[in-house]
Design a protein around this motif. Structure first.
Motif, PDB file in Angstrom:
ATOM      1  N   LYS A 255     -21.999 143.140   5.833  1.00  0.00           N
ATOM      2  CA  LYS A 255     -21.604 142.095   6.767  1.00  0.00           C
ATOM      3  C   LYS A 255     -20.867 141.010   5.997  1.00  0.00           C
ATOM      4  O   LYS A 255     -20.835 141.017   4.765  1.00  0.00           O
ATOM      5  CB  LYS A 255     -22.842 141.494   7.456  1.00  0.00           C
ATOM      6  N   TYR A 256     -20.314 140.049   6.733  1.00  0.00           N
ATOM      7  CA  TYR A 256     -19.513 138.982   6.128  1.00  0.00           C
ATOM      8  C   TYR A 256     -19.768 137.660   6.839  1.00  0.00           C
ATOM      9  O   TYR A 256     -20.252 137.634   7.963  1.00  0.00           O
ATOM     10  CB  TYR A 256     -18.027 139.328   6.253  1.00  0.00           C
ATOM     11  N   THR A 257     -19.391 136.565   6.160  1.00  0.00           N
ATOM     12  CA  THR A 257     -19.460 135.241   6.779  1.00  0.00           C
ATOM     13  C   THR A 257     -18.056 134.665   6.874  1.00  0.00           C
ATOM     14  O   THR A 257     -17.141 135.096   6.162  1.00  0.00           O
ATOM     15  CB  THR A 257     -20.314 134.260   5.951  1.00  0.00           C
TER      16      THR A 257
ATOM     17  N   HIS B 125     -16.615 133.392   3.637  1.00  0.00           N
ATOM     18  CA  HIS B 125     -16.161 134.426   2.701  1.00  0.00           C
ATOM     19  C   HIS B 125     -17.224 134.946   1.737  1.00  0.00           C
ATOM     20  O   HIS B 125     -16.920 135.320   0.613  1.00  0.00           O
ATOM     21  CB  HIS B 125     -14.907 133.964   1.958  1.00  0.00           C
ATOM     22  N   GLU B 126     -18.471 135.003   2.198  1.00  0.00           N
ATOM     23  CA  GLU B 126     -19.493 135.724   1.464  1.00  0.00           C
ATOM     24  C   GLU B 126     -19.636 137.113   2.089  1.00  0.00           C
ATOM     25  O   GLU B 126     -19.471 137.267   3.280  1.00  0.00           O
ATOM     26  CB  GLU B 126     -20.857 135.010   1.532  1.00  0.00           C
ATOM     27  N   TRP B 127     -19.940 138.097   1.258  1.00  0.00           N
ATOM     28  CA  TRP B 127     -20.294 139.416   1.775  1.00  0.00           C
ATOM     29  C   TRP B 127     -21.802 139.582   1.619  1.00  0.00           C
ATOM     30  O   TRP B 127     -22.410 138.993   0.729  1.00  0.00           O
ATOM     31  CB  TRP B 127     -19.537 140.552   1.071  1.00  0.00           C
ATOM     32  N   ILE B 128     -22.367 140.375   2.498  1.00  0.00           N
ATOM     33  CA  ILE B 128     -23.803 140.599   2.523  1.00  0.00           C
ATOM     34  C   ILE B 128     -24.034 142.097   2.684  1.00  0.00           C
ATOM     35  O   ILE B 128     -23.575 142.694   3.658  1.00  0.00           O
ATOM     36  CB  ILE B 128     -24.482 139.864   3.711  1.00  0.00           C
ATOM     37  N   GLU B 129     -24.716 142.705   1.743  1.00  0.00           N
ATOM     38  CA  GLU B 129     -25.051 144.112   1.863  1.00  0.00           C
ATOM     39  C   GLU B 129     -26.551 144.194   2.128  1.00  0.00           C
ATOM     40  O   GLU B 129     -27.362 143.757   1.308  1.00  0.00           O
ATOM     41  CB  GLU B 129     -24.680 144.879   0.597  1.00  0.00           C
ATOM     42  N   ILE B 130     -26.913 144.714   3.277  1.00  0.00           N
ATOM     43  CA  ILE B 130     -28.293 144.729   3.736  1.00  0.00           C
ATOM     44  C   ILE B 130     -28.904 146.101   3.486  1.00  0.00           C
ATOM     45  O   ILE B 130     -28.357 147.109   3.890  1.00  0.00           O
ATOM     46  CB  ILE B 130     -28.360 144.376   5.231  1.00  0.00           C
ATOM     47  N   ASN B 131     -30.038 146.095   2.813  1.00  0.00           N
ATOM     48  CA  ASN B 131     -30.788 147.313   2.563  1.00  0.00           C
ATOM     49  C   ASN B 131     -32.248 147.015   2.885  1.00  0.00           C
ATOM     50  O   ASN B 131     -32.921 146.338   2.119  1.00  0.00           O
ATOM     51  CB  ASN B 131     -30.619 147.766   1.116  1.00  0.00           C
ATOM     52  N   LYS B 132     -32.691 147.479   4.041  1.00  0.00           N
ATOM     53  CA  LYS B 132     -34.017 147.183   4.581  1.00  0.00           C
ATOM     54  C   LYS B 132     -34.140 145.685   4.792  1.00  0.00           C
ATOM     55  O   LYS B 132     -33.403 145.125   5.573  1.00  0.00           O
ATOM     56  CB  LYS B 132     -35.112 147.768   3.708  1.00  0.00           C
TER      57      LYS B 132
ATOM     58  N   ASN C 230     -27.656 139.674  12.831  1.00  0.00           N
ATOM     59  CA  ASN C 230     -26.853 139.991  14.009  1.00  0.00           C
ATOM     60  C   ASN C 230     -25.714 138.994  14.218  1.00  0.00           C
ATOM     61  O   ASN C 230     -24.701 139.334  14.831  1.00  0.00           O
ATOM     62  CB  ASN C 230     -27.738 140.039  15.255  1.00  0.00           C
ATOM     63  N   ALA C 231     -25.852 137.779  13.714  1.00  0.00           N
ATOM     64  CA  ALA C 231     -24.826 136.749  13.882  1.00  0.00           C
ATOM     65  C   ALA C 231     -23.689 136.860  12.858  1.00  0.00           C
ATOM     66  O   ALA C 231     -22.655 136.211  13.012  1.00  0.00           O
ATOM     67  CB  ALA C 231     -25.464 135.364  13.797  1.00  0.00           C
ATOM     68  N   LEU C 232     -23.860 137.702  11.835  1.00  0.00           N
ATOM     69  CA  LEU C 232     -22.829 137.854  10.811  1.00  0.00           C
ATOM     70  C   LEU C 232     -21.658 138.683  11.324  1.00  0.00           C
ATOM     71  O   LEU C 232     -21.778 139.425  12.297  1.00  0.00           O
ATOM     72  CB  LEU C 232     -23.428 138.506   9.565  1.00  0.00           C
ATOM     73  N   LEU C 233     -20.531 138.580  10.636  1.00  0.00           N
ATOM     74  CA  LEU C 233     -19.328 139.326  11.014  1.00  0.00           C
ATOM     75  C   LEU C 233     -19.388 140.756  10.493  1.00  0.00           C
ATOM     76  O   LEU C 233     -19.873 140.988   9.384  1.00  0.00           O
ATOM     77  CB  LEU C 233     -18.082 138.656  10.428  1.00  0.00           C
ATOM     78  N   ASP C 234     -18.873 141.693  11.277  1.00  0.00           N
ATOM     79  CA  ASP C 234     -18.706 143.044  10.749  1.00  0.00           C
ATOM     80  C   ASP C 234     -17.351 143.114  10.045  1.00  0.00           C
ATOM     81  O   ASP C 234     -16.587 142.145  10.027  1.00  0.00           O
ATOM     82  CB  ASP C 234     -18.860 144.102  11.842  1.00  0.00           C
ATOM     83  N   GLU C 235     -17.035 144.249   9.474  1.00  0.00           N
ATOM     84  CA  GLU C 235     -15.803 144.380   8.684  1.00  0.00           C
ATOM     85  C   GLU C 235     -14.548 144.113   9.520  1.00  0.00           C
ATOM     86  O   GLU C 235     -13.632 143.431   9.065  1.00  0.00           O
ATOM     87  CB  GLU C 235     -15.729 145.769   8.056  1.00  0.00           C
TER      88      GLU C 235
END
Length: 146
Positions: free
Chosen positions: A26-28, A31-38, A130-135
């Motif tokens: 996900k993204y903000t 301009h931060e990226w977020i990789e979610i694992n569990k 859920n509020a974060l941006l997708d690609e």
């Protein structure tokens, strides 16, 4: 007949293999990226952001064990062009901080969305995810910046 046997063999192997939890990225808008694992998210700045910043010369990351709130300033990335605050996109506890990127700031320029990660947070609120941006939405945002 051979196809049926092959399919049956393939399915039995797939069912015997444990289910994997694939990471979601996900993204903000900052301009931060977020990789979610569990329930743990790895966070860094996007390639778009590092290009805009130029050569990174200083990085400050949050301390492990610190509690962070959504949209709180948790670090700094300084380049030859400017200084940018890093915001936590999620509420939770910092579980890791990338000391390699502090020692070798060029990791952000070389590999911002892999080796140049900044910190990890064990997050608490799925709604923040859920509020974060997708690609696709992030791509639209960066295209509108031009």
């Amino acid at each position: 007949m051979a196809l049926r046997i092959l399919s049956k063999s393939f399915l039995s192997q797939r069912l015997a293999t444990p289910i994997r939890h694939y990471a979601t990225k996900k993204y903000t808008s900052s301009h931060e990226w977020i990789e979610i694992n569990k329930d743990v998210a790895t966070i860094g700045i996007t390639d778009y952001a590092q290009n805009a910043l130029g050569d990174v010369v200083y990085v400050e990351v949050p301390e492990v064990g610190a509690r962070v709130e959504f949209d709180e300033t948790v670090g700094v990335v300084e380049s030859v062009k400017s200084t940018s605050d890093i915001y936590s996109p999620l509420t939770g506890e910092i579980t890791a901080a990338n000391s390699d990127v502090v020692k070798n700031t060029k990791l952000i320029n070389r590999s911002p969305e892999k080796d140049g990660w900044l910190f990890k947070v064990k997050f608490e609120d799925q709604e923040e995810i859920n509020a974060l941006l997708d690609e696709a939405d992030y791509k639209k945002l960066t295209e509108s910046d031009h």
